[in-house]
Write a protein that holds these residues in place. Structure first.
Motif, PDB file in Angstrom:
ATOM      1  N   THR A  62       0.857  -1.174   0.000  1.00 11.10           N
ATOM      2  CA  THR A  62       0.000   0.000   0.000  1.00 11.10           C
ATOM      3  C   THR A  62       0.897   1.230   0.000  1.00 11.10           C
ATOM      4  O   THR A  62       1.956   1.236   0.643  1.00 11.10           O
ATOM      5  N   CYS A  63       0.495   2.234  -0.731  1.00  5.96           N
ATOM      6  CA  CYS A  63       1.264   3.469  -0.772  1.00  5.96           C
ATOM      7  C   CYS A  63       0.333   4.647  -0.507  1.00  5.96           C
ATOM      8  O   CYS A  63      -0.818   4.647  -0.939  1.00  5.96           O
ATOM      9  N   ASP A  64       0.831   5.616   0.219  1.00  6.59           N
ATOM     10  CA  ASP A  64       0.050   6.767   0.620  1.00  6.59           C
ATOM     11  C   ASP A  64       0.870   8.022   0.349  1.00  6.59           C
ATOM     12  O   ASP A  64       1.914   8.238   0.970  1.00  6.59           O
ATOM     13  N   PHE A  65       0.408   8.836  -0.602  1.00  8.43           N
ATOM     14  CA  PHE A  65       1.025  10.124  -0.875  1.00  8.43           C
ATOM     15  C   PHE A  65       0.167  11.197  -0.213  1.00  8.43           C
ATOM     16  O   PHE A  65      -1.014  11.339  -0.544  1.00  8.43           O
ATOM     17  N   PHE A  66       0.747  11.941   0.730  1.00 10.17           N
ATOM     18  CA  PHE A  66       0.010  12.999   1.412  1.00 10.17           C
ATOM     19  C   PHE A  66       0.530  14.341   0.901  1.00 10.17           C
ATOM     20  O   PHE A  66       1.669  14.718   1.151  1.00 10.17           O
ATOM     21  N   SER A  67      -0.316  15.040   0.154  1.00 13.69           N
ATOM     22  CA  SER A  67       0.070  16.305  -0.454  1.00 13.69           C
ATOM     23  C   SER A  67       0.072  17.427   0.571  1.00 13.69           C
ATOM     24  O   SER A  67      -0.954  17.704   1.195  1.00 13.69           O
ATOM     25  N   SER A  68       1.216  18.073   0.758  1.00 19.37           N
ATOM     26  CA  SER A  68       1.297  19.186   1.700  1.00 19.37           C
ATOM     27  C   SER A  68       0.484  20.396   1.247  1.00 19.37           C
ATOM     28  O   SER A  68      -0.257  20.972   2.032  1.00 19.37           O
ATOM     29  N   PRO A  69       0.574  20.813  -0.034  1.00 18.39           N
ATOM     30  CA  PRO A  69      -0.241  21.949  -0.435  1.00 18.39           C
ATOM     31  C   PRO A  69      -1.728  21.618  -0.521  1.00 18.39           C
ATOM     32  O   PRO A  69      -2.576  22.442  -0.205  1.00 18.39           O
ATOM     33  N   GLY A  70      -2.062  20.396  -0.928  1.00 19.93           N
ATOM     34  CA  GLY A  70      -3.463  20.022  -1.080  1.00 19.93           C
ATOM     35  C   GLY A  70      -4.100  19.485   0.176  1.00 19.93           C
ATOM     36  O   GLY A  70      -5.318  19.392   0.280  1.00 19.93           O
ATOM     37  N   PHE A  71      -3.279  19.087   1.159  1.00 16.82           N
ATOM     38  CA  PHE A  71      -3.732  18.496   2.423  1.00 16.82           C
ATOM     39  C   PHE A  71      -4.716  17.359   2.158  1.00 16.82           C
ATOM     40  O   PHE A  71      -5.803  17.289   2.721  1.00 16.82           O
ATOM     41  N   VAL A  72      -4.309  16.443   1.259  1.00 15.54           N
ATOM     42  CA  VAL A  72      -5.172  15.330   0.882  1.00 15.54           C
ATOM     43  C   VAL A  72      -4.311  14.093   0.647  1.00 15.54           C
ATOM     44  O   VAL A  72      -3.142  14.200   0.255  1.00 15.54           O
ATOM     45  N   HIS A  73      -4.874  12.907   0.907  1.00 12.86           N
ATOM     46  CA  HIS A  73      -4.188  11.645   0.707  1.00 12.86           C
ATOM     47  C   HIS A  73      -4.546  11.041  -0.651  1.00 12.86           C
ATOM     48  O   HIS A  73      -5.704  11.061  -1.060  1.00 12.86           O
ATOM     49  N   TYR A  74      -3.530  10.495  -1.336  1.00 15.74           N
ATOM     50  CA  TYR A  74      -3.732   9.683  -2.529  1.00 15.74           C
ATOM     51  C   TYR A  74      -3.206   8.294  -2.188  1.00 15.74           C
ATOM     52  O   TYR A  74      -2.001   8.101  -2.015  1.00 15.74           O
ATOM     53  N   GLN A  75      -4.110   7.336  -2.053  1.00 16.66           N
ATOM     54  CA  GLN A  75      -3.740   6.016  -1.557  1.00 16.66           C
ATOM     55  C   GLN A  75      -3.951   4.957  -2.629  1.00 16.66           C
ATOM     56  O   GLN A  75      -4.993   4.920  -3.281  1.00 16.66           O
ATOM     57  N   GLY A  76      -2.925   4.119  -2.811  1.00 18.55           N
ATOM     58  CA  GLY A  76      -2.991   3.080  -3.830  1.00 18.55           C
ATOM     59  C   GLY A  76      -2.500   1.747  -3.308  1.00 18.55           C
ATOM     60  O   GLY A  76      -2.069   1.617  -2.156  1.00 18.55           O
ATOM     61  N   THR A  77      -2.570   0.736  -4.163  1.00 17.88           N
ATOM     62  CA  THR A  77      -2.118  -0.602  -3.814  1.00 17.88           C
ATOM     63  C   THR A  77      -1.257  -1.159  -4.940  1.00 17.88           C
ATOM     64  O   THR A  77      -1.273  -0.659  -6.071  1.00 17.88           O
ATOM     65  N   GLY A  78      -0.515  -2.205  -4.623  1.00 21.66           N
ATOM     66  CA  GLY A  78       0.338  -2.835  -5.614  1.00 21.66           C
ATOM     67  C   GLY A  78       0.968  -4.096  -5.062  1.00 21.66           C
ATOM     68  O   GLY A  78       0.473  -4.682  -4.100  1.00 21.66           O
ATOM     69  N   THR A  79       2.078  -4.486  -5.658  1.00 25.80           N
ATOM     70  CA  THR A  79       2.769  -5.700  -5.248  1.00 25.80           C
ATOM     71  C   THR A  79       4.274  -5.496  -5.311  1.00 25.80           C
ATOM     72  O   THR A  79       4.773  -4.596  -5.996  1.00 25.80           O
ATOM     73  N   VAL A  80       4.994  -6.358  -4.585  1.00 22.75           N
ATOM     74  CA  VAL A  80       6.444  -6.399  -4.695  1.00 22.75           C
ATOM     75  C   VAL A  80       6.803  -7.105  -5.996  1.00 22.75           C
ATOM     76  O   VAL A  80       6.237  -8.138  -6.339  1.00 22.75           O
ATOM     77  N   ASP A  81       7.733  -6.555  -6.747  1.00 19.76           N
ATOM     78  CA  ASP A  81       8.144  -7.121  -8.029  1.00 19.76           C
ATOM     79  C   ASP A  81       9.379  -8.000  -7.818  1.00 19.76           C
ATOM     80  O   ASP A  81      10.395  -7.536  -7.322  1.00 19.76           O
TER      81      ASP A  81
END
Length: 269
Positions: A62-81
């Motif tokens: 799981t990955c979570d990008f938290f935007s400092s200017p937007g104050f919003v989370h963009y959360q995704g999923t994936g796998t180890v390659d």
């Protein structure tokens, strides 16, 4: 539903091509396995903020990008390659109107840090950049004690925007907790705890006295502590906790998530 590779998005193509040109030998061999645990750091470029990557024992990511200017989370999923030099790929759902995806670069160190490229936006407005996420913790032993410095960092409850906790490490006297928020009248409230323990046990509560100061000025900041109440803090994992503040302004309980840790504070086990 089968997940599509995050590099299907055009905004990552240029980054990937550049990486392959810079590291031509990496496409022919697999990268070292990415260990189970949590990696935190920062991302920058057209947008900037914090990134958290969590890898479980089954290789899910799981990955979570938290935007400092937007104050919003963009959360995704994936796998180890395990078949190429990509350590990890991750993307937000296709159903999201604003999508972000990321992949690792060949210079990532599997047990230390993950570096790579990210891209995002809408079909009409694409942005991209790079990120570095450092290894923070591995599995925890509920029966064991963990050095309190491991939990150092910024913690918050997404339901309480504009407030949060800063846990400060001290190898000599134990952790210190500060709280920033507002009091019942809406004025800024800054609380600081007494010294806490030097070790923490997952699932075991710690109660500390909290105080604030209403004295001093900018040029003469002499602090005279005023008792406010108590905080009861329970770490439920290496990256989650509950906090109950009970004092002059009332009582509130929050479900905390580690927003960003401190580089070098390792071994949550």
């Amino acid at each position: 539903m089968k997940k599509k590779h995050p590099l299907r998005h055009f905004h990552l193509f240029a980054w990937t091509l550049a990486a392959l040109l810079a590291f031509p030998g990496h496409g022919a061999r697999a990268a070292a396995p990415l260990g189970t645990g949590t990696y935190t750091g920062i991302y920058s470029g057209n947008d900037y903020g914090t990134v958290t990557i969590v890898v479980d024992a089954q290789g899910n990511v799981t990955c979570d990008f938290f935007s400092s200017p937007g104050f919003v989370h963009y959360q995704g999923t994936g796998t180890v390659d395990t078949t190429s030099w990509f350590l990890v790929n991750c993307a937000t759902p296709d159903s999201d109107s604003y999508r972000m995806s990321m992949t690792s670069s060949p210079d990532s160190a599997a047990a230390n840090a993950v570096t790579g490229f990210w891209g995002g936006g809408t079909s009409s407005a694409q942005i991209s950049g790079s990120y570095t996420a450092y290894y923070v913790s591995t599995k925890s032993d509920p029966a064991g004690s963990i050095t309190s410095a491991t939990f150092a960092g910024l913690w918050y409850d997404p339901a309480y925007t504009g407030t949060g906790f800063n846990i400060l490490p001290s190898s000599a006297v134990g952790l210190i907790v500060t709280y920033y928020g507002v009091d019942t009248s809406g004025a800024p409230l800054w609380l600081i705890s007494d010294y806490g323990p030097t070790t923490i046990t997952i699932g075991t509560s710690v109660t500390l006295n909290m105080s604030h100061s209403n004295s001093g000025t900018f040029l003469a900041p002499v602090r005279v502590p005023v008792s406010w109440g108590q905080i009861t803090l329970t770490f439920t994992s290496c990256t989650t906790a509950t906090a109950t503040l009970d004092g002059t302004d009332g009582k509130v309980s929050e479900n905390l998530t580690l927003l960003t840790g401190v580089i070098g504070m390792l071994d949550c086990r």
